[in-house]
Design a protein around this motif. Structure first.
Motif, mmCIF file in Angstrom:
data_model
loop_
_atom_site.group_PDB
_atom_site.id
_atom_site.type_symbol
_atom_site.label_atom_id
_atom_site.label_comp_id
_atom_site.label_asym_id
_atom_site.label_seq_id
_atom_site.Cartn_x
_atom_site.Cartn_y
_atom_site.Cartn_z
ATOM 1 N N LEU A 34 -3.813 11.653 4.823
ATOM 2 C CA LEU A 34 -4.625 10.743 4.509
ATOM 3 C C LEU A 34 -4.926 9.194 5.290
ATOM 4 N N VAL A 35 -5.291 8.152 5.758
ATOM 5 C CA VAL A 35 -4.884 7.168 6.029
ATOM 6 C C VAL A 35 -5.157 6.123 5.201
ATOM 7 N N PHE A 36 -4.449 5.285 4.600
ATOM 8 C CA PHE A 36 -4.883 4.407 3.326
ATOM 9 C C PHE A 36 -4.690 3.480 3.532
ATOM 10 N N GLY A 37 -5.462 2.238 3.486
ATOM 11 C CA GLY A 37 -5.262 0.723 3.326
ATOM 12 C C GLY A 37 -4.844 0.289 2.891
ATOM 13 N N LYS A 38 -4.409 -1.095 2.076
ATOM 14 C CA LYS A 38 -3.388 -1.517 1.519
ATOM 15 C C LYS A 38 -3.581 -1.700 -0.140
ATOM 16 N N GLN A 53 -4.742 3.721 14.075
ATOM 17 C CA GLN A 53 -5.450 3.745 12.358
ATOM 18 C C GLN A 53 -5.409 2.530 12.017
ATOM 19 N N ASN A 54 -6.320 1.934 11.782
ATOM 20 C CA ASN A 54 -6.485 0.688 10.987
ATOM 21 C C ASN A 54 -7.402 0.845 10.033
ATOM 22 N N ILE A 55 -7.131 0.505 8.694
ATOM 23 C CA ILE A 55 -8.618 0.556 7.704
ATOM 24 C C ILE A 55 -8.003 -1.102 7.084
ATOM 25 N N ASP A 56 -8.731 -1.595 7.043
ATOM 26 C CA ASP A 56 -8.940 -3.409 6.061
ATOM 27 C C ASP A 56 -9.763 -3.583 4.994
ATOM 28 N N GLN A 57 -9.338 -3.932 4.281
ATOM 29 C CA GLN A 57 -9.891 -4.348 2.932
ATOM 30 C C GLN A 57 -9.486 -5.346 2.281
ATOM 31 N N PRO A 58 -9.999 -5.782 1.287
ATOM 32 C CA PRO A 58 -9.562 -7.733 0.942
ATOM 33 C C PRO A 58 -8.910 -7.705 0.121
ATOM 34 N N GLY A 71 0.858 -1.357 0.051
ATOM 35 C CA GLY A 71 0.502 0.164 0.300
ATOM 36 C C GLY A 71 0.899 1.454 0.118
ATOM 37 N N LEU A 72 0.579 2.066 0.070
ATOM 38 C CA LEU A 72 0.879 3.971 0.263
ATOM 39 C C LEU A 72 1.751 3.924 1.986
ATOM 40 N N ARG A 73 2.910 3.845 2.204
ATOM 41 C CA ARG A 73 3.409 4.494 3.321
ATOM 42 C C ARG A 73 4.427 5.947 2.969
ATOM 43 N N LEU A 74 3.348 6.775 4.094
ATOM 44 C CA LEU A 74 4.174 7.812 4.292
ATOM 45 C C LEU A 74 4.955 8.604 4.481
ATOM 46 N N ILE A 75 5.959 9.557 3.762
ATOM 47 C CA ILE A 75 7.551 9.291 3.929
ATOM 48 C C ILE A 75 7.590 11.151 4.766
ATOM 49 N N TYR A 103 -8.582 -0.612 -5.542
ATOM 50 C CA TYR A 103 -9.255 0.428 -5.485
ATOM 51 C C TYR A 103 -8.198 0.564 -3.733
ATOM 52 N N LEU A 104 -8.354 2.193 -3.222
ATOM 53 C CA LEU A 104 -7.469 2.217 -2.488
ATOM 54 C C LEU A 104 -8.520 3.373 -1.029
ATOM 55 N N CYS A 105 -8.663 2.327 -0.198
ATOM 56 C CA CYS A 105 -9.591 3.170 0.671
ATOM 57 C C CYS A 105 -8.936 3.756 1.409
#
Lengths: 113, 111
Positions: free
Chosen positions: B99-103, B2-7, A42-46, B86-88
């Protein structure tokens, strides 16, 4: 034509070398961000900057440095201290002031020789 | 925290409907975003929800339930070009906070 530009598209780094990735936006956005993306991570913030002449570390700032001398520009330097720099680097910006939608540049792929 | 879960991955057939779920636990909440990312490209903004309910935008719809910490992205009449990640992402609060992104969920559309 407003947007975010990143250059170069591909960048090669030799061992022990510092390299700088460019990010420019003409959207008049206050906030700018740098992310690293590895497969499956995923995206990791730097680093991120909420305003000119100010920036904060993100989750993985070690081995990176930034500057924000102009509103339009937020360059990222990958230093020799970053031992595993091979990744896809994405720059983003948002208007701020409650408008948090981030818009991304096309990305720079960094490879180590 | 902070935690975001998606398949991680989903597969669907061309012409069908697919629903991609996202659950979140964040320190605050100022809206939820969905982005589409094709392989090797940058994420592009799809939708933003800050109030409960369904937001429809063409073939794509996004739903939010703040009390359940839950969102989904609904894609109708799937096309091959919808194959992407698709990113949540959640905005934990206002004021230029990242923003906090899911994987991300990698969707494969098959014929």
């Amino acid at each position: 034509d407003g947007g975010i530009t990143q250059s170069p598209k591909y960048l090669f780094r030799k061992e022990g070398q510092n390299v700088t990735l460019s990010c420019e936006q003409n959207l008049n956005h206050d906030a700018m961000y740098w992310y690293r993306q590895d497969p499956g991570q995923g995206l990791r913030l730097i680093y991120y900057s909420q305003i000119v002449n100010d920036f904060q570390k993100g989750d993985i700032a070690e081995g990176y440095s930034v500057s924000r001398e102009k509103k339009e520009s937020f360059p990222l330097t990958v230093t020799s201290a970053q031992k595993n720099p091979t990744a896809f680097y994405l720059c983003a910006s948002s208007m701020g002031r409650g408008q948090e939608t981030q818009y991304f540049g096309p990305g720079t792929r960094l490879l180590v020789l | 925290g902070q935690n975001i879960d998606q398949p991680t991955e989903m597969t669907a057939t061309e012409g069908a409907i697919v629903q991609i779920n996202c659950t979140y636990q964040t320190s605050g909440f100022n809206g939820l975003f969905w982005y589409q990312q094709h392989a090797g490209e940058a994420p592009t903004f799809l939708s933003y929800n800050v109030l409960d309910g369904l937001e429809e935008k063409g073939r794509f719809s996004s739903f939010l339930s703040r009390s359940k910490g839950y969102s989904y992205l609904l894609l109708k009449e799937l096309q091959m070009k919808d194959s992407a990640s698709y990113l949540c992402a959640v905005s934990p609060n206002s004021g230029n906070t990242p923003l906090v992104f899911g994987k991300g969920t990698r969707l494969s559309v098959i014929a």
